[in-house]
Design an enzyme around this catalytic site. Sequence first.
Site, PDB file in Angstrom:
ATOM      1  N   TRP A   1      51.013  27.507 -64.476  1.00  0.00           N
ATOM      2  CA  TRP A   1      52.229  27.569 -63.673  1.00  0.00           C
ATOM      3  C   TRP A   1      52.630  29.003 -63.356  1.00  0.00           C
ATOM      4  O   TRP A   1      53.174  29.272 -62.281  1.00  0.00           O
ATOM      5  CB  TRP A   1      53.369  26.796 -64.338  1.00  0.00           C
ATOM      6  CG  TRP A   1      53.113  25.323 -64.337  1.00  0.00           C
ATOM      7  CD1 TRP A   1      52.911  24.525 -65.427  1.00  0.00           C
ATOM      8  CD2 TRP A   1      52.991  24.444 -63.192  1.00  0.00           C
ATOM      9  NE1 TRP A   1      52.681  23.226 -65.023  1.00  0.00           N
ATOM     10  CE2 TRP A   1      52.723  23.152 -63.672  1.00  0.00           C
ATOM     11  CE3 TRP A   1      53.086  24.641 -61.806  1.00  0.00           C
ATOM     12  CZ2 TRP A   1      52.544  22.047 -62.823  1.00  0.00           C
ATOM     13  CZ3 TRP A   1      52.904  23.548 -60.969  1.00  0.00           C
ATOM     14  CH2 TRP A   1      52.652  22.269 -61.469  1.00  0.00           C
TER      15      TRP A   1
ATOM     16  N   ASP B   1      60.988  30.377 -65.488  1.00  0.00           N
ATOM     17  CA  ASP B   1      60.709  28.976 -65.168  1.00  0.00           C
ATOM     18  C   ASP B   1      60.798  28.198 -66.475  1.00  0.00           C
ATOM     19  O   ASP B   1      59.929  28.297 -67.337  1.00  0.00           O
ATOM     20  CB  ASP B   1      59.306  28.872 -64.554  1.00  0.00           C
ATOM     21  CG  ASP B   1      58.828  27.429 -64.395  1.00  0.00           C
ATOM     22  OD1 ASP B   1      59.587  26.503 -64.717  1.00  0.00           O
ATOM     23  OD2 ASP B   1      57.680  27.254 -63.935  1.00  0.00           O
TER      24      ASP B   1
ATOM     25  N   LYS C   1      60.625  17.004 -65.890  1.00  0.00           N
ATOM     26  CA  LYS C   1      59.940  17.129 -67.164  1.00  0.00           C
ATOM     27  C   LYS C   1      60.868  16.691 -68.296  1.00  0.00           C
ATOM     28  O   LYS C   1      60.530  15.838 -69.081  1.00  0.00           O
ATOM     29  CB  LYS C   1      59.466  18.569 -67.398  1.00  0.00           C
ATOM     30  CG  LYS C   1      58.641  19.135 -66.253  1.00  0.00           C
ATOM     31  CD  LYS C   1      57.287  18.444 -66.111  1.00  0.00           C
ATOM     32  CE  LYS C   1      56.625  18.676 -64.754  1.00  0.00           C
ATOM     33  NZ  LYS C   1      56.224  20.028 -64.463  1.00  0.00           N
TER      34      LYS C   1
HETATM   35  C1  LIG Z   1      55.832  20.754 -63.331  1.00  0.00           C
HETATM   36  C2  LIG Z   1      56.082  22.189 -63.336  1.00  0.00           C
HETATM   37  C3  LIG Z   1      56.291  22.899 -62.136  1.00  0.00           C
HETATM   38  C4  LIG Z   1      56.193  22.258 -60.769  1.00  0.00           C
HETATM   39  O1  LIG Z   1      57.107  21.241 -60.552  1.00  0.00           O
HETATM   40  P1  LIG Z   1      57.009  20.300 -59.257  1.00  0.00           P
HETATM   41  O2  LIG Z   1      58.354  19.635 -59.228  1.00  0.00           O
HETATM   42  O3  LIG Z   1      55.880  19.354 -59.461  1.00  0.00           O
HETATM   43  O4  LIG Z   1      56.793  21.170 -58.079  1.00  0.00           O
HETATM   44  C5  LIG Z   1      56.535  24.246 -62.239  1.00  0.00           C
HETATM   45  N1  LIG Z   1      56.574  24.878 -63.421  1.00  0.00           N
HETATM   46  C6  LIG Z   1      56.383  24.224 -64.584  1.00  0.00           C
HETATM   47  C7  LIG Z   1      56.453  24.981 -65.867  1.00  0.00           C
HETATM   48  C8  LIG Z   1      56.127  22.877 -64.576  1.00  0.00           C
HETATM   49  O5  LIG Z   1      55.922  22.223 -65.733  1.00  0.00           O
END
Ligand SMILES: *Cc1c(COP(=O)(O)O)cnc(C)c1O
Length: 362
Positions: free
Chosen positions: A103, A173, A197
């Site tokens: 990511w 993030d 998540k």
């Molecule tokens: C899942 C995830 C993303 C991307 O999320 P989407 O909603 O699928 O675009 C970005 N960063 C992390 C750490 C993630 O787990």
Amino acid sequence: MKYDRSFNFSAGPAMMPEPVLEEIAAEMLNYRGSGMCVMEMSHRDKAFEEIRDQAEADLRELMGIPDNYKVLFVQGGGTLQFAMVAANLMKNGVACYVETGSWSKKAISEAKKYGQVKVVASSADKNFSYIPDCSDLDIPDDADYVYICENETINGTTFFELPNTKGKILVSDQSSMFLSRPCDVSKYGLIWAGVQKNVGPAGMAVVIVREDLLRDDLDPKTPTYLSYKIHADNDSMYNTPNCWSIYCCGKVFRYLMDNGGLEGVAKRNEEKAAILYDYLDESKLFTAPVEKKDRSLMNVPFVTPTKEQDAAVVAATKAAGFDNLKGHKTVGGLRASIYNAMPKEGVQALVDFLRKYEAENA
Ligand SMILES: *Cc1c(COP(=O)(O)O)cnc(C)c1O
């Protein structure tokens, strides 16, 4: 089990707390006497405005968000934030990124479209199985920010100590660890998290951004939707927001507040993760590849000695009612995502199953 629900170890979308789903079900056909479902409501309706305002107020209380930070609900999931961060915060056109896995790599490649990206630390040398030392990074004077992916969902690492950004803004993030433990928001310039998540329905990100970072002098070609200031000035209602996700996330915020807050959930998460890691460490069949000090409490990757055996274990878990334990296609093996809503019983049941499997297949 009451509803015959499976223990779902998906990395996202993922489990939600059962009492929250029950509440949503009860309000589905007629939200609190409004005569309609929240999905059918105008986003300008007073009932929806209250839902939005309450969700923000509860999140502020839950995380202790200081008054000089804005809370935004933005569509486009997590991925749009890779671009939005760079489009809004790259003022000098220089940013520092810590590369810890899939990511952060995606964030890096997107940011390169907006300016110069300096990778100031990386764990690529060991397959992203650890968090690099970030205590003395080489950060240029004109860097606009330092970016981390605080929990790498695919690789299973987490920062337990934040980088020394040498006075620069920290951007994080938090998608796969959002609300999993207490967080001192004042240490960050911006936190964002895709909600599917650890919170609610996919398709939305929560952005927590310090007010002084909002700008109205972005590159004129920047799509209006990508401006944080536009969302902040319009209380996340510049256009029709993801009403359903805001509503469901609001319920999860309230549920966490009623169940010991972030301290309470952190304690439960530590207990859950310990059950799984303790077993993996004593197992002769499975190995958890991440360095102990950097292990994620949310995403736990593990492997057997061969790909064939990995696949056999995944199939066996699936047949036994444990869902989504296949590792991400880029890394293989297995991965158990044990977010806030995964009950301790689910982790214990999985460990009991794996232990039995190991004994029978030794
Ligand atoms: C899942 C995830 C993303 C991307 O999320 P989407 O909603 O699928 O675009 C970005 N960063 C992390 C750490 C993630 O787990």
